[in-house]
Design a protein around this motif. Structure first.
Motif, PDB file in Angstrom:
ATOM      1  N   VAL A 141     -58.639 -38.561 -77.500  1.00 41.55           N
ATOM      2  CA  VAL A 141     -57.042 -38.451 -76.445  1.00 41.55           C
ATOM      3  C   VAL A 141     -57.395 -37.228 -75.829  1.00 41.55           C
ATOM      4  O   VAL A 141     -58.188 -38.080 -74.106  1.00 41.55           O
ATOM      5  CB  VAL A 141     -55.690 -37.924 -76.968  1.00 41.55           C
ATOM      6  N   ALA A 142     -58.717 -36.858 -75.932  1.00 39.00           N
ATOM      7  CA  ALA A 142     -59.492 -35.584 -75.007  1.00 39.00           C
ATOM      8  C   ALA A 142     -60.658 -36.845 -74.050  1.00 39.00           C
ATOM      9  O   ALA A 142     -60.430 -36.849 -73.262  1.00 39.00           O
ATOM     10  CB  ALA A 142     -59.740 -34.839 -75.476  1.00 39.00           C
TER      11      ALA A 142
ATOM     12  N   ARG B 238     -60.269 -39.479 -73.866  1.00 36.05           N
ATOM     13  CA  ARG B 238     -59.842 -41.060 -72.976  1.00 36.05           C
ATOM     14  C   ARG B 238     -59.345 -40.136 -71.607  1.00 36.05           C
ATOM     15  O   ARG B 238     -59.521 -41.024 -70.602  1.00 36.05           O
ATOM     16  CB  ARG B 238     -58.824 -41.611 -73.611  1.00 36.05           C
ATOM     17  N   ARG B 239     -59.208 -38.825 -71.725  1.00 34.13           N
ATOM     18  CA  ARG B 239     -59.146 -38.215 -70.079  1.00 34.13           C
ATOM     19  C   ARG B 239     -59.995 -37.772 -69.284  1.00 34.13           C
ATOM     20  O   ARG B 239     -60.056 -38.058 -69.071  1.00 34.13           O
ATOM     21  CB  ARG B 239     -58.072 -36.982 -71.236  1.00 34.13           C
ATOM     22  N   VAL B 240     -60.923 -37.925 -70.052  1.00 34.13           N
ATOM     23  CA  VAL B 240     -62.279 -37.136 -69.147  1.00 34.13           C
ATOM     24  C   VAL B 240     -63.200 -38.305 -69.611  1.00 34.13           C
ATOM     25  O   VAL B 240     -64.442 -38.266 -68.592  1.00 34.13           O
ATOM     26  CB  VAL B 240     -62.449 -36.142 -69.318  1.00 34.13           C
TER      27      VAL B 240
ATOM     28  N   LEU C  30     -61.368 -37.200 -62.439  1.00 32.45           N
ATOM     29  CA  LEU C  30     -60.483 -36.494 -63.693  1.00 32.45           C
ATOM     30  C   LEU C  30     -58.849 -36.856 -62.991  1.00 32.45           C
ATOM     31  O   LEU C  30     -57.965 -36.902 -63.675  1.00 32.45           O
ATOM     32  CB  LEU C  30     -60.942 -34.809 -63.829  1.00 32.45           C
TER      33      LEU C  30
ATOM     34  N   PRO D 154     -57.081 -40.834 -65.163  1.00 37.17           N
ATOM     35  CA  PRO D 154     -56.778 -40.362 -66.481  1.00 37.17           C
ATOM     36  C   PRO D 154     -56.965 -41.092 -68.108  1.00 37.17           C
ATOM     37  O   PRO D 154     -57.178 -40.537 -68.941  1.00 37.17           O
ATOM     38  CB  PRO D 154     -55.494 -39.750 -66.101  1.00 37.17           C
ATOM     39  N   GLY D 155     -57.526 -42.021 -67.334  1.00 38.12           N
ATOM     40  CA  GLY D 155     -57.370 -42.582 -69.175  1.00 38.12           C
ATOM     41  C   GLY D 155     -55.882 -43.561 -68.536  1.00 38.12           C
ATOM     42  O   GLY D 155     -55.059 -43.251 -68.435  1.00 38.12           O
TER      43      GLY D 155
ATOM     44  N   TYR E 245     -52.719 -45.588 -71.565  1.00 39.94           N
ATOM     45  CA  TYR E 245     -52.161 -45.277 -72.501  1.00 39.94           C
ATOM     46  C   TYR E 245     -51.061 -46.184 -72.816  1.00 39.94           C
ATOM     47  O   TYR E 245     -50.576 -46.883 -72.651  1.00 39.94           O
ATOM     48  CB  TYR E 245     -51.054 -43.808 -71.998  1.00 39.94           C
TER      49      TYR E 245
ATOM     50  N   GLN F  57     -62.959 -47.098 -71.405  1.00 46.89           N
ATOM     51  CA  GLN F  57     -61.208 -47.112 -71.801  1.00 46.89           C
ATOM     52  C   GLN F  57     -61.147 -47.793 -73.146  1.00 46.89           C
ATOM     53  O   GLN F  57     -60.614 -48.048 -73.869  1.00 46.89           O
ATOM     54  CB  GLN F  57     -60.779 -47.716 -70.476  1.00 46.89           C
TER      55      GLN F  57
END
Length: 190
Positions: free
Chosen positions: A25-26, A28-30, A67, A71-72, A74, A135
């Motif tokens: 998940v982290a 995916r965020r970065v 960033l 953010p990716g 969901y 992604q």
């Protein structure tokens, strides 16, 4: 008094199962920001561009914008397969906005002439497909982790009426929840 040695032990099995998921998940965020940085370095290296302070500033601004804007994705809905068209459209829209902000900053600061147009155009074109691929790969890994045996959950619904049946159909159709319907609890009244 006999004391069981296991009483004072902390059960970490649940935390160990959660750790890879939290890392993904982290990531995916970065992930988009990492792709922005790596592709920028590769393109400037390929075009043998001198990496001076202005390029460093551009890279820092682009990374911060990535960033914020990328953010990716969901997973939503019942299908665990990543929605390639949704991810692609989101990345294309947000990447276009990022480019627009960078171009406006270059115009406002009168520094756009300093940068290699070939390198920037290549970077603008190469980066979005890589972001989409990364992604999608991350979404596939997250979906597999959610459906793994260690994350399986059992659902029992209290009530077998219409509302219980509706909830059962939703649980069955939303595989992302990772729950398997075991049955219903029914109250027997005479």
């Amino acid at each position: 008094m006999v004391r069981n040695n296991n009483e004072n032990m902390v059960n970490t099995s649940h935390a160990n199962q959660k750790l890879p998921y939290m890392v993904l998940v982290a990531l995916r965020r970065v992930s988009a920001a990492l792709v922005v940085v790596l592709s920028f370095f590769i393109v400037t290296w390929a075009f043998q561009t001198q990496f001076n302070e202005l390029y460093q500033a551009l890279l820092i601004i682009a990374t911060l914008l990535a960033l914020m804007l990328l953010p990716g994705t969901y997973q939503q809905g019942s299908n665990l397969a990543p929605h390639v068209s949704n991810i692609s459209l989101s990345v294309a829209t947000r990447w276009s906005l990022l480019i627009l902000v960078l171009l406006l900053l270059g115009y406002a600061t009168k520094t756009s002439a300093v940068f290699s147009r070939k390198a920037l155009l290549t970077w603008f074109m190469v980066t979005p497909p890589v972001i989409v691929l990364i992604q999608i790969a991350i979404e596939i890994f997250i979906a597999r982790m959610l459906l793994s045996a260690g994350n399986a959950r059992i659902a029992v619904i209290a009530g077998a009426g219409d509302l219980g049946q509706e909830l059962a159909s939703k649980i069955s159709s939303y595989r992302i929840v990772g729950a398997e319907l075991e049955g219903f609890l029914r109250s027997e009244t005479s």
